[in-house]
Design an enzyme around this catalytic site. Sequence first.
Site, short mmCIF file in Angstrom:
data_model
loop_
_atom_site.label_atom_id
_atom_site.label_comp_id
_atom_site.label_asym_id
_atom_site.label_seq_id
_atom_site.Cartn_x
_atom_site.Cartn_y
_atom_site.Cartn_z
N LYS A 13 0.83 -1.20 0.00
CA LYS A 13 0.00 0.00 0.00
C LYS A 13 0.87 1.26 0.00
O LYS A 13 0.65 2.17 -0.79
CB LYS A 13 -0.88 -0.06 1.26
CG LYS A 13 -1.92 0.98 1.40
CD LYS A 13 -2.94 0.55 2.46
CE LYS A 13 -2.31 0.12 3.77
NZ LYS A 13 -1.90 1.23 4.64
N ARG A 87 -10.17 3.30 9.06
CA ARG A 87 -10.01 1.90 9.42
C ARG A 87 -11.28 1.35 10.04
O ARG A 87 -11.38 0.14 10.24
CB ARG A 87 -8.87 1.73 10.41
CG ARG A 87 -7.49 1.50 9.78
CD ARG A 87 -6.48 1.61 10.89
NE ARG A 87 -5.27 0.84 10.73
CZ ARG A 87 -4.12 1.33 10.28
NH1 ARG A 87 -4.07 2.56 9.83
NH2 ARG A 87 -3.04 0.58 10.26
N ARG A 126 10.58 -6.21 5.56
CA ARG A 126 10.51 -4.83 5.06
C ARG A 126 11.45 -3.92 5.87
O ARG A 126 11.54 -4.01 7.08
CB ARG A 126 9.07 -4.34 5.20
CG ARG A 126 8.88 -2.88 4.87
CD ARG A 126 7.45 -2.56 4.59
NE ARG A 126 6.58 -2.70 5.75
CZ ARG A 126 5.29 -2.41 5.72
NH1 ARG A 126 4.72 -2.02 4.61
NH2 ARG A 126 4.55 -2.56 6.80
N ARG A 152 10.55 -1.18 11.28
CA ARG A 152 9.48 -0.66 12.14
C ARG A 152 9.18 -1.62 13.28
O ARG A 152 9.08 -2.82 13.08
CB ARG A 152 8.21 -0.43 11.32
CG ARG A 152 8.21 0.89 10.60
CD ARG A 152 7.09 1.00 9.64
NE ARG A 152 5.81 0.57 10.21
CZ ARG A 152 4.66 0.65 9.55
NH1 ARG A 152 4.64 1.12 8.32
NH2 ARG A 152 3.54 0.25 10.11
N ARG A 163 -1.60 -7.36 13.55
CA ARG A 163 -2.09 -6.26 12.71
C ARG A 163 -2.93 -6.80 11.55
O ARG A 163 -3.90 -6.17 11.14
CB ARG A 163 -0.90 -5.43 12.18
CG ARG A 163 -0.26 -4.58 13.27
CD ARG A 163 1.05 -3.99 12.82
NE ARG A 163 0.91 -3.05 11.74
CZ ARG A 163 1.82 -2.83 10.80
NH1 ARG A 163 2.93 -3.53 10.79
NH2 ARG A 163 1.62 -1.93 9.88
P1 AMP Z 1 0.03 2.08 9.81
O1 AMP Z 1 1.35 2.70 9.51
O2 AMP Z 1 -1.08 2.63 8.93
O3 AMP Z 1 0.06 0.58 9.82
O4 AMP Z 1 -0.37 2.53 11.31
C1 AMP Z 1 0.44 2.18 12.39
C2 AMP Z 1 -0.39 2.17 13.67
O5 AMP Z 1 -0.95 3.49 13.90
C3 AMP Z 1 -1.59 1.25 13.65
O6 AMP Z 1 -1.25 -0.08 14.00
C4 AMP Z 1 -2.50 1.91 14.69
O7 AMP Z 1 -2.05 1.65 16.00
C5 AMP Z 1 -2.28 3.39 14.42
N1 AMP Z 1 -3.23 3.91 13.39
C6 AMP Z 1 -2.91 4.41 12.15
N2 AMP Z 1 -4.00 4.81 11.48
C7 AMP Z 1 -5.07 4.55 12.29
C8 AMP Z 1 -6.49 4.71 12.15
N3 AMP Z 1 -7.04 5.21 11.03
N4 AMP Z 1 -7.27 4.34 13.21
C9 AMP Z 1 -6.74 3.87 14.33
N5 AMP Z 1 -5.42 3.64 14.52
C10 AMP Z 1 -4.57 4.00 13.51
#
Ligand code: AMP
Length: 208
Positions: A13, A87, A126, A152, A163
């Site tokens: 993504k 989300r 990654r 990360r 996740r």
């Molecule tokens: P990502 O980089 O999009 O995988 O986001 C990393 C982490 O940030 C996620 O595992 C959540 O803990 C938090 N997070 C990011 N975007 C959201 C969202 N739209 N709603 C809730 N938590 C979020």
Amino acid sequence: MRLIFVGPPGAGKGTQAKIICAKWKIPQISTGDMLREAKASGKLPQELVQKMASGGLVPDEVVIDLIRQRTEQADAQSGFLLDGFPRTVPQAEALDKLLATRAEKLNVVVALQVAKDLLVERATLRRTDKRTGQIYHLKYKPPPPDAELEHRADDQEEVVRNRIETYEKMTADLLPFYEKTGLLRRIDGVGEVEEITRRVMAALEAAK
Ligand code: AMP
């Protein structure tokens, strides 16, 4: 063009979002990146830091507020790509309301689809170059020797599985929500990066 990218962790993504944003000259707005920045600058409350580290979601109000502020900025006026938001259905509804207050609408929701086993392998291998933000894969896209690599914290296997599970629960509601509105495009995320970009671009051209 206002679009949303949805995909499980490791689906490519972020990689596709960067390419599409450069082509269409729109900002990539990632709540994950914004939260990581807030964390790095010490502005994220400790309980949210812990939520993120465990792969759980932060409260809807927190991310909705981030999106409201970010989409008000000048560079987002002609469009944007949302990555990692919404989300949940309440987040999607809040986004619709927010856009409606500005007489704006979403054009398309792209869902990148990749089988679970492949996702785990992709995410655990990654790495990101700290200096450029470029994403590499130790097996499929090796970084150059001078890259300053970062793994990360939430790309560790156990957290990745958590996740993915969180993602599956989330999309169980979110994808039908966008399917009903007719905005959803499901795209096969397995293949060469360029090939997937072609698939995504074809879906976007059709939705213009
Ligand atoms: P990502 O980089 O999009 O995988 O986001 C990393 C982490 O940030 C996620 O595992 C959540 O803990 C938090 N997070 C990011 N975007 C959201 C969202 N739209 N709603 C809730 N938590 C979020």
